[in-house]
Design a protein around this motif. Structure first.
Motif, PDB file in Angstrom:
ATOM      1  N   GLU A  90      38.106  46.926  33.990  1.00  0.00           N
ATOM      2  CA  GLU A  90      37.321  48.050  33.490  1.00  0.00           C
ATOM      3  C   GLU A  90      35.841  47.913  33.821  1.00  0.00           C
ATOM      4  O   GLU A  90      35.164  48.904  34.132  1.00  0.00           O
ATOM      5  CB  GLU A  90      37.518  48.183  31.980  1.00  0.00           C
ATOM      6  CG  GLU A  90      36.887  49.441  31.398  1.00  0.00           C
ATOM      7  CD  GLU A  90      37.255  49.644  29.945  1.00  0.00           C
ATOM      8  OE1 GLU A  90      36.694  50.569  29.323  1.00  0.00           O
ATOM      9  OE2 GLU A  90      38.095  48.885  29.423  1.00  0.00           O
ATOM     10  N   ARG A  91      35.321  46.681  33.803  1.00  0.00           N
ATOM     11  CA  ARG A  91      33.889  46.496  34.053  1.00  0.00           C
ATOM     12  C   ARG A  91      33.510  46.801  35.506  1.00  0.00           C
ATOM     13  O   ARG A  91      32.334  47.012  35.802  1.00  0.00           O
ATOM     14  CB  ARG A  91      33.472  45.070  33.686  1.00  0.00           C
ATOM     15  CG  ARG A  91      34.090  43.988  34.545  1.00  0.00           C
ATOM     16  CD  ARG A  91      33.679  42.602  34.050  1.00  0.00           C
ATOM     17  NE  ARG A  91      34.193  41.524  34.884  1.00  0.00           N
ATOM     18  CZ  ARG A  91      35.418  41.033  34.796  1.00  0.00           C
ATOM     19  NH1 ARG A  91      36.266  41.525  33.889  1.00  0.00           N
ATOM     20  NH2 ARG A  91      35.804  40.053  35.582  1.00  0.00           N
ATOM     21  N   HIS A  92      34.515  46.818  36.400  1.00  0.00           N
ATOM     22  CA  HIS A  92      34.252  47.099  37.821  1.00  0.00           C
ATOM     23  C   HIS A  92      34.774  48.475  38.251  1.00  0.00           C
ATOM     24  O   HIS A  92      34.574  48.859  39.402  1.00  0.00           O
ATOM     25  CB  HIS A  92      34.913  46.040  38.697  1.00  0.00           C
ATOM     26  CG  HIS A  92      34.421  44.646  38.463  1.00  0.00           C
ATOM     27  ND1 HIS A  92      33.089  44.321  38.473  1.00  0.00           N
ATOM     28  CD2 HIS A  92      35.093  43.494  38.211  1.00  0.00           C
ATOM     29  CE1 HIS A  92      32.942  43.027  38.238  1.00  0.00           C
ATOM     30  NE2 HIS A  92      34.147  42.501  38.071  1.00  0.00           N
ATOM     31  N   ARG A  93      35.423  49.191  37.340  1.00  0.00           N
ATOM     32  CA  ARG A  93      36.144  50.405  37.739  1.00  0.00           C
ATOM     33  C   ARG A  93      35.218  51.498  38.238  1.00  0.00           C
ATOM     34  O   ARG A  93      35.484  52.134  39.263  1.00  0.00           O
ATOM     35  CB  ARG A  93      36.996  50.900  36.574  1.00  0.00           C
ATOM     36  CG  ARG A  93      38.080  51.919  36.989  1.00  0.00           C
ATOM     37  CD  ARG A  93      39.020  52.167  35.841  1.00  0.00           C
ATOM     38  NE  ARG A  93      39.708  50.935  35.459  1.00  0.00           N
ATOM     39  CZ  ARG A  93      40.270  50.730  34.270  1.00  0.00           C
ATOM     40  NH1 ARG A  93      40.208  51.670  33.333  1.00  0.00           N
ATOM     41  NH2 ARG A  93      40.885  49.593  34.011  1.00  0.00           N
ATOM     42  N   ALA A  94      34.128  51.730  37.527  1.00  0.00           N
ATOM     43  CA  ALA A  94      33.207  52.807  37.935  1.00  0.00           C
ATOM     44  C   ALA A  94      32.630  52.527  39.316  1.00  0.00           C
ATOM     45  O   ALA A  94      32.525  53.440  40.158  1.00  0.00           O
ATOM     46  CB  ALA A  94      32.087  52.961  36.913  1.00  0.00           C
ATOM     47  N   GLU A  95      32.266  51.268  39.567  1.00  0.00           N
ATOM     48  CA  GLU A  95      31.732  50.900  40.877  1.00  0.00           C
ATOM     49  C   GLU A  95      32.783  51.097  41.965  1.00  0.00           C
ATOM     50  O   GLU A  95      32.479  51.588  43.061  1.00  0.00           O
ATOM     51  CB  GLU A  95      31.273  49.447  40.865  1.00  0.00           C
ATOM     52  CG  GLU A  95      30.695  48.975  42.191  1.00  0.00           C
ATOM     53  CD  GLU A  95      30.301  47.514  42.170  1.00  0.00           C
ATOM     54  OE1 GLU A  95      29.770  47.027  43.187  1.00  0.00           O
ATOM     55  OE2 GLU A  95      30.535  46.843  41.138  1.00  0.00           O
ATOM     56  N   HIS A  96      34.030  50.714  41.663  1.00  0.00           N
ATOM     57  CA  HIS A  96      35.122  50.885  42.627  1.00  0.00           C
ATOM     58  C   HIS A  96      35.314  52.357  42.966  1.00  0.00           C
ATOM     59  O   HIS A  96      35.429  52.718  44.142  1.00  0.00           O
ATOM     60  CB  HIS A  96      36.416  50.307  42.051  1.00  0.00           C
ATOM     61  CG  HIS A  96      37.638  50.643  42.853  1.00  0.00           C
ATOM     62  ND1 HIS A  96      38.024  49.926  43.970  1.00  0.00           N
ATOM     63  CD2 HIS A  96      38.552  51.646  42.723  1.00  0.00           C
ATOM     64  CE1 HIS A  96      39.125  50.449  44.475  1.00  0.00           C
ATOM     65  NE2 HIS A  96      39.455  51.492  43.740  1.00  0.00           N
ATOM     66  N   ILE A  97      35.348  53.201  41.949  1.00  0.00           N
ATOM     67  CA  ILE A  97      35.571  54.633  42.169  1.00  0.00           C
ATOM     68  C   ILE A  97      34.443  55.223  43.024  1.00  0.00           C
ATOM     69  O   ILE A  97      34.687  56.023  43.942  1.00  0.00           O
ATOM     70  CB  ILE A  97      35.693  55.371  40.821  1.00  0.00           C
ATOM     71  CG1 ILE A  97      37.001  54.966  40.127  1.00  0.00           C
ATOM     72  CG2 ILE A  97      35.647  56.883  41.023  1.00  0.00           C
ATOM     73  CD1 ILE A  97      37.133  55.484  38.704  1.00  0.00           C
ATOM     74  N   ALA A  98      33.208  54.806  42.748  1.00  0.00           N
ATOM     75  CA  ALA A  98      32.077  55.312  43.529  1.00  0.00           C
ATOM     76  C   ALA A  98      32.151  54.827  44.978  1.00  0.00           C
ATOM     77  O   ALA A  98      31.898  55.596  45.921  1.00  0.00           O
ATOM     78  CB  ALA A  98      30.767  54.864  42.897  1.00  0.00           C
ATOM     79  N   THR A  99      32.513  53.555  45.161  1.00  0.00           N
ATOM     80  CA  THR A  99      32.587  52.990  46.513  1.00  0.00           C
ATOM     81  C   THR A  99      33.683  53.649  47.329  1.00  0.00           C
ATOM     82  O   THR A  99      33.475  54.009  48.496  1.00  0.00           O
ATOM     83  CB  THR A  99      32.829  51.465  46.441  1.00  0.00           C
ATOM     84  OG1 THR A  99      31.753  50.848  45.732  1.00  0.00           O
ATOM     85  CG2 THR A  99      32.919  50.868  47.838  1.00  0.00           C
TER      86      THR A  99
ATOM     87  N   HIS B 258      43.470  52.715  40.325  1.00  0.00           N
ATOM     88  CA  HIS B 258      42.311  52.491  39.455  1.00  0.00           C
ATOM     89  C   HIS B 258      42.659  51.621  38.255  1.00  0.00           C
ATOM     90  O   HIS B 258      41.842  50.810  37.797  1.00  0.00           O
ATOM     91  CB  HIS B 258      41.755  53.831  38.966  1.00  0.00           C
ATOM     92  CG  HIS B 258      41.183  54.675  40.048  1.00  0.00           C
ATOM     93  ND1 HIS B 258      40.797  55.982  39.850  1.00  0.00           N
ATOM     94  CD2 HIS B 258      40.931  54.406  41.364  1.00  0.00           C
ATOM     95  CE1 HIS B 258      40.334  56.481  40.987  1.00  0.00           C
ATOM     96  NE2 HIS B 258      40.413  55.551  41.919  1.00  0.00           N
TER      97      HIS B 258
END
Length: 200
Positions: A65-74, A60
């Motif tokens: 950082e701007r893409h991290r939440a989307e990555h974690i959800a995906t 992670h």
């Protein structure tokens, strides 16, 4: 295109290994020495397989950082989807009468593991640019355990990536296809182990 060229292209796209003891050196899916193969006796007496959600073990901190939440959800969704695909493929082999995604009791095999790299990339970049642009990656370790003791019986290593030089082949090599292929290979390995044969 020659057979040799196709072989090189496929090798460059990674592999899904054969099932092997958890401490065996990682290979490329080629034939293994007898000492590195699991014995069919290891799964004798098992009629139930419980497939559990995979763990998100991707890095992670390396995701902006701007893409991290989307990555974690995906990836969180993928940890469930990959398990679902494996369970479906195992059921279709008929090797084990009971294949469950829910908790089980008593003697059973438990199959789960870790997704260690997940990058969807960009299909258009793979098609038109190549040279690694928009590359897709899917790496995972599939772990087979005994339900009652927790003992690790074997592992399958998934190491898949899109063809780096681009083009139509690379554009179609998505993470979704990598997961589907790895699930089918995992089921084939368990089926072959149960029957005491080598998977194709």
């Amino acid at each position: 295109m020659t057979i040799a060229a196709v072989s090189v292209m496929l090798a460059a796209c990674g592999s899904t290994s054969r099932i092997k003891p958890s401490q065996a050196p990682e290979g490329d899916g080629a034939a293994q020495p007898a000492s590195l193969r699991l014995s069919p006796a290891l799964v004798e007496g098992y009629s139930t397989v419980q497939v559990v959600d995979f763990e998100d073990a991707t890095a992670h901190a390396r995701i902006p950082e701007r893409h991290r939440a989307e990555h974690i959800a995906t990836v969180g969704q993928a940890t469930r989807d990959f398990a679902d695909r494996i369970a479906t493929e195992i059921r279709e082999t008929g090797a084990f009468p009971n294949v469950s995604r829910s908790p089980v009791e008593g003697k059973a095999l438990v199959l789960g593991g870790r997704i260690t790299r997940f990058k969807e990339g960009n299909g258009a970049a793979r098609l038109f640019i190549g040279f690694g642009a928009g590359s897709s990656f899917f790496d995972a370790t599939v772990v087979l355990k005994d339900h009652e003791t927790g003992q690790v019986l074997g592992e399958i290593v998934v190491d898949r990536n899109s063809w780096p030089l681009g083009g139509v082949l690379a554009a179609t090599q998505t993470v979704d296809r990598f997961m589907a292929g790895a699930a089918k290979k995992t089921a084939a390995e368990l089926d072959a182990l149960k029957r005491g044969e080598a998977a194709d």
